[in-house]
Every structure is written in C-alpha cells, then in structure tokens.
Write a protein that holds these residues in place. Structure first.
Motif, PDB file in Angstrom:
ATOM      1  N   PRO A   1       0.961  -1.321   0.043  1.00 20.33           N
ATOM      2  CA  PRO A   1       0.032  -0.014   0.129  1.00 20.33           C
ATOM      3  C   PRO A   1       0.919   1.443  -0.038  1.00 20.33           C
ATOM      4  N   ASP A   2       0.516   2.289  -0.782  1.00 14.75           N
ATOM      5  CA  ASP A   2       1.249   3.609  -0.797  1.00 14.75           C
ATOM      6  C   ASP A   2       1.254   4.091   0.428  1.00 14.75           C
ATOM      7  N   HIS A   3       2.119   4.822   0.930  1.00 15.99           N
ATOM      8  CA  HIS A   3       2.268   5.504   2.100  1.00 15.99           C
ATOM      9  C   HIS A   3       1.114   6.663   2.210  1.00 15.99           C
ATOM     10  N   PRO A   4       0.315   7.092   3.477  1.00 16.65           N
ATOM     11  CA  PRO A   4      -0.605   7.935   3.118  1.00 16.65           C
ATOM     12  C   PRO A   4       0.049   9.299   2.885  1.00 16.65           C
ATOM     13  N   LYS A   5       1.218   9.652   3.152  1.00 18.94           N
ATOM     14  CA  LYS A   5       1.649  10.998   2.971  1.00 18.94           C
ATOM     15  C   LYS A   5       2.335  11.043   1.574  1.00 18.94           C
ATOM     16  N   LEU A   6       2.552  10.332   0.864  1.00 21.15           N
ATOM     17  CA  LEU A   6       2.925  10.357  -0.562  1.00 21.15           C
ATOM     18  C   LEU A   6       1.905  11.084  -1.430  1.00 21.15           C
ATOM     19  N   THR A   7       2.702  11.812  -2.533  1.00 22.78           N
ATOM     20  CA  THR A   7       1.738  12.370  -3.660  1.00 22.78           C
ATOM     21  C   THR A   7       2.364  11.753  -4.954  1.00 22.78           C
ATOM     22  N   LEU A   8       1.766  12.228  -6.082  1.00 25.30           N
ATOM     23  CA  LEU A   8       2.170  11.663  -7.414  1.00 25.30           C
ATOM     24  C   LEU A   8       3.258  12.804  -7.863  1.00 25.30           C
ATOM     25  N   ASP A   9       3.151  13.994  -7.553  1.00 25.97           N
ATOM     26  CA  ASP A   9       4.495  14.900  -7.822  1.00 25.97           C
ATOM     27  C   ASP A   9       4.854  15.127  -6.436  1.00 25.97           C
ATOM     28  N   SER A  10       5.635  14.134  -5.745  1.00 23.14           N
ATOM     29  CA  SER A  10       5.961  14.380  -4.261  1.00 23.14           C
ATOM     30  C   SER A  10       7.111  15.377  -4.220  1.00 23.14           C
ATOM     31  N   LEU A  11       7.935  15.977  -5.200  1.00 27.10           N
ATOM     32  CA  LEU A  11       8.721  17.017  -4.953  1.00 27.10           C
ATOM     33  C   LEU A  11       8.208  18.241  -5.068  1.00 27.10           C
ATOM     34  N   HIS A  12       6.912  18.356  -5.514  1.00 24.55           N
ATOM     35  CA  HIS A  12       6.342  19.524  -6.224  1.00 24.55           C
ATOM     36  C   HIS A  12       7.116  20.268  -6.984  1.00 24.55           C
ATOM     37  N   GLU A  13       7.418  19.550  -8.129  1.00 20.30           N
ATOM     38  CA  GLU A  13       8.167  20.231  -9.290  1.00 20.30           C
ATOM     39  C   GLU A  13       7.426  21.299 -10.026  1.00 20.30           C
TER      40      GLU A  13
END
Length: 561
Positions: free
Chosen positions: A244-256
């Motif tokens: 399962p993906d970590h609840p804190k991750l996002t697709l663009d995790s580095l906010h590029e």
C-alpha cells in the motif's frame, strides 16, 4: 595529469591499452615507476582504434618514438614500444614466460610472494573484475543468438529491438523464462513461467510507469532467477510485490510543478534551474520521480507530458537569459538521450551563449542502459556531446554528463568501453544512484557499485533515499538504511570518490544530507529536515519510512495518518 605505469625489472612488457605488467619471482617484486602524460596515451589509443577511443583487448597500442625516447634510460626493458621494435619486445616476452593480453581469458593480479616462479600476467589498469571478457552476452537471449557485435552496437538496432509495452514483454517472457521458476520467499506462490507472467501482467496494470527496456538491460538480467534479479526488480513490476502507498505520498512528491515559473523549467534553488527538455526515456524505471509526466499513459496515471518542442524550449531559455542570478542548469527530462543530436547542440549552444550561465549538466541514464550508442559510429549524439564539452571548455564553462547506475550488473564490457571513450575525450561523468530494497541496499553491493563507477572514471556523486512516489513501496528503504550505509562505506574508498548520501525532500525542500535530519522517530518512521538555503529554513519538511519497515507493518501509524 600523469598516468603511472609499473614495470618489472625482471622482464619486458608491451602496453595494450593501459597495462600493468606484474611478475612474481622467487624473490619479491621489484618495480620502477615513471610518468606518461595521459593526453599522449589517449591520443595514440584514439588514433589507432578510431571512434571508440579505447584500445581493444586483442590489439596492442604502439606509442610514438618521441614518447619512448623521453622515458628513463636506466630501465632494462621499457614497458612501451614503437611499432619498429615490437617484434623484439614480443621475443623478450616469450623468453620471459610472459603472455600477450589476447592470450588471457581471465584477468589475474598477483599480489603475494611465492617460493616458485609464476608466469607474468598483463592486466588493463582500468580493469577491476566485472564482465571483462569481450563476449557477446546478448546472444544468451534466444531471439538474439545470431546477432553480431556490430549489430548489437548499433543504436538504431537497439531502439528497434526495445521490449516496449505490455504485450511485447509478455511475448518475450514466454520465450526467455524457464518452465519452472526458482522459488522466492517474497513470491512463494510463483512456481512456473505462467505464474510469473500472470503476476507481471497484473502488476503492469497497477503500475504508474509503462514498460520500455533496451537490449543491454534485457541481456543483463538473469532470466533463470527472475524473482531475485536486481535489474528485474527495478524495471518490471509484479502484482504480488506491491505494498500500500504511504498515506503521505503524492504523485508529484517533490512539488516540481509548483516550482516551475515556465512549463518544464523548475527553479527551486537560488542560482540553479532544472531544464526538462522531454518526457521520454530509453528505459522506464518503476521508481521514477517524474511518474506524473514521464512515459506513456498507464491504467493508473494520465501523464502531464513534456514534449520536445522548440516553442516550449524558447520560453525556458528566455526565462534563464532574463534572470542573471541563474548560473547552473541541469538538462534532463525524461532523459537527454531522447533528444536528437542537433537538438542537444541547439540547447547547449544557447546556454553557452548566455553570459551568466557558467556550467550545465546533461542528465541521462543512457550510458547505463544503452551504452552502445556511445560507441556507434553511425550515431552523432556522443559526438555532439564531446564537441559541446570542448566548446564549453574553450569559453571557460563546465559541461558534465550525469548518469544513473544502480547496480554492478548494469556494467558490461560495452559500458566500460563507452565510459573510457568519454574519459579519453575529456567528458566529466558523475553518477546518481537511488537506494532500492533488494537491489543495492547492502554494504557489499553498494560498495561494489561505487568501486565499479570509480574504476570506470565515473564519479559517484549522489545516493538518494527513494522518493515517496506511487507504486514503489516495495523498493523504498527506511532512512536508517541510508544512514547505516554511509557509516559503513565512508572511509573504504577515497573521499573524492565517496558519494553524498541524500534525501530529496518531499514538498520541494531540495536535497539534504540524510544525516542532517532534525529529528527521526524510528517507531513512526517520521524524520524532519529544514532547508535554510532553499526556502529560508522556516518550513519543516517530512520524510517517511515505508510502513512495512515499521513495527507491526506500520498499522498503528497508518491508522493515525
């Protein structure tokens, strides 16, 4: 800069490429050391061997008489020779019991003394052990068993024979896999070829990255043990491996995207920019930071594609030119290998023409995954790179190539020759690795990788903790892993060849040394960092260990988050 050669006073020698000639006798090894300028050595090698710029193992390199005449005269048997004196040196070799390089099947370096005499061995100075023999390793793949070296080294042939897309991979696996698959603790239900293929096909449907694997990597995977192979783990997903993906991750995790004033140009650091020229790559990694943009659309992700368009590049270049504070650029993507040679020249020349741009880096995984392109005389990409580096040097600006090896098995003799060609032509190459579970997270493997890079004149630059991106929790490691690796590896190799162990902070905090964390709770897996030079140091950035690495598989943490 000088290259040092050691030669025994007890017997003659001939240099094949870069050679050390070592003799072990009843007494200890007696040697003398003298310098030969590196530029003279590589110029001679390049002139004889052509575009590859490297002496092949089966052919001696002869050095000009003026170089030989400049050597110390008190050496009984000089370790280099001109063509005119080659025969006499060969005779001396035979008398002394030495052998030529082409007679050796495996390199041996003798380092201890013995009471009995042992044959002399000739070893290339840049060799340290991996896939030394010039063997057609791609021919172990059934469909390529008749492919010649010339064909394999053709970049056009390579791109035409990529394993690209789900169905092409399906057909290849049916050809390449044995009927029965050796069992693995992580995938205990997989026993047969059909079990493996079904698991992979289901995994592709869930993965954020599409499939593209070039022949070099295909040929470097051990298909007799596909569950354990470290290259397979990086590039081919399996449904049973997903966590399962970590609840804190996002697709663009580095906010590029948030740090992009112009589409495709990330301006996060004060004086540096990331120039995303394209969203195409010669190979698609499962753990790609830019899975939001790179590659074809998948069942789970619609990509924000960055097409290689002049109009888009022009807007990016104008932004750079209008901001004198910017002096450092990374050209990436995707992958700079996907650029046409004339596009590489266009972007490079435009950046060189901007007075305040003092340096830029060209980022590509190509040297790792498709090294034949560097040696292909019919392809101009590497020629353009070398010419660009030369133009940069002439105007006092540094241009380097940044590549991405993760495991020693990604090297072959083709990789070695490609790396040597770049080195011989003055191209600085640095490597950025990602720490991945089951791939390179042991001290032994990472240490071997660092030495392999160093021995191929590639500077180990960064080792990243895995980014919090979708679908790769099975590959991520806790922060404690990268801290332990640095602790164990630092001091085992020269400091200038020791990489920095870093975390690229979620939320756009940039790269920070992993050991510079402000706090680290190993029960919750939460670590915090600040980045004073990036955004003033007021924001606290969080990095999270994978839940499966926590007590009880992180069940309590998942519930709280």
């Amino acid at each position: 800069m000088c290259s040092l050669f050691a030669c025994s006073k007890l017997s003659g020698t001939i240099i094949h490429g870069l050679v050390l000639h070592r003799t072990r006798s009843a007494t200890k090894l007696s040697s003398c050391v003298f310098p030969i300028t590196q530029s003279s050595l590589f110029r001679s090698a390049a002139q004889q061997q052509g575009q590859a710029g490297l002496a092949r193992a089966s052919e001696p390199v002869y050095f000009p008489e003026h170089i030989i005449q400049g050597l110390p005269q008190n050496i009984t048997h000089p370790p280099v020779t001109s063509k005119a004196s080659a025969q006499s040196v060969d005779d001396n070799l035979k008398k002394s019991g030495a052998v030529k390089l082409q007679e050796i099947t495996k390199p041996v370096i003798e380092t201890t003394s013995s009471e009995s005499a042992i044959d002399t061995t000739t070893v290339p100075a840049y060799h340290r052990g991996s896939k030394y023999d010039r063997v057609p390793y791609w021919q172990k793949i059934g469909r390529w068993k008749d492919i010649t070296e010339k064909q394999f080294l053709s970049y056009r042939w390579g791109t035409a024979n990529d394993i690209q897309g789900k169905m092409k991979l399906h057909d290849f696996l049916r050809e390449a896999l044995p009927e029965n698959i050796p069992q693995n603790e992580e995938h205990q239900h997989i026993r047969t070829r059909d079990d493996f293929i079904k698991d992979v096909m289901d995994g592709i449907d869930r993965a954020p990255m599409s499939i593209r694997i070039p022949p070099h990597i295909v040929s470097s995977i051990d298909w007799t043990k596909p569950l354990e192979d470290p290259l397979r783990r990086q590039f081919i997903p399996m449904m049973s491996g997903f966590q399962p993906d970590h609840p804190k991750l996002t697709l663009d995790s580095l906010h590029e995207a948030e740090d992009s004033p112009v589409e495709g140009l990330v301006h996060r650091y004060h004086d540096k920019c990331l120039f995303l020229a394209s969203s195409h790559c010669p190979l698609y990694c499962r753990f790609c930071t830019r899975s939001y943009a790179v590659g074809a659309n998948t069942s789970t992700v619609t990509k924000s594609s960055l097409k290689p368009q002049l109009r888009r590049w022009e807007a990016m270049l104008q932004y750079i030119a209008s901001n004198p504070v910017i002096n450092d650029i990374v050209i990436s993507g995707g992958d700079s290998y996907s650029l046409m040679p004339h596009h590489l020249r266009l972007i490079g020349d435009r950046l060189l023409a901007i007075p305040h741009v003092r340096r830029f880096r060209i980022a590509t995984k190509g040297l790792c995954v498709s090294p034949s392109r560097t040696l292909d005389p019919e392809d101009d990409w590497t020629d353009e790179l070398i010419a660009l580096v030369k133009r940069g040097r002439e105007c006092g600006k540094q241009i380097a190539l940044h590549t991405h090896f993760n495991h020693p098995s990604e090297f072959s003799w083709v990789s070695r020759e490609a790396s040597q060609k770049l080195f011989a032509n003055g191209v600085t190459v640095r490597n950025q690795s990602v720490l991945l579970k089951g791939v390179n997270d042991s001290v032994e493997t990472m240490g071997s990788l660092i030495r392999e890079l160093a021995d191929n004149n590639i500077q180990p630059y960064y080792i990243y903790a895995g980014d919090l991106v979708r679908g790769v929790e099975d590959l991520r490691t806790p922060l404690s892993s990268i801290l332990t690796l640095e602790q164990q590896l630092r001091g085992t190799i020269a400091g200038f060849m020791t990489p920095q162990f870093v975390v690229d902070l979620p939320g756009g905090g940039g790269k920070r040394l992993a050991a510079s964390y402000k706090s680290y709770d190993r029960v919750t897996g939460k670590s915090t960092f600040v980045a004073p030079a990036v955004k003033g140091g007021e924001t606290v950035y969080e990095y999270w260990d994978p839940l499966a690495s926590l007590p009880g598989n992180g069940g309590d943490v998942r519930d709280e988050l």
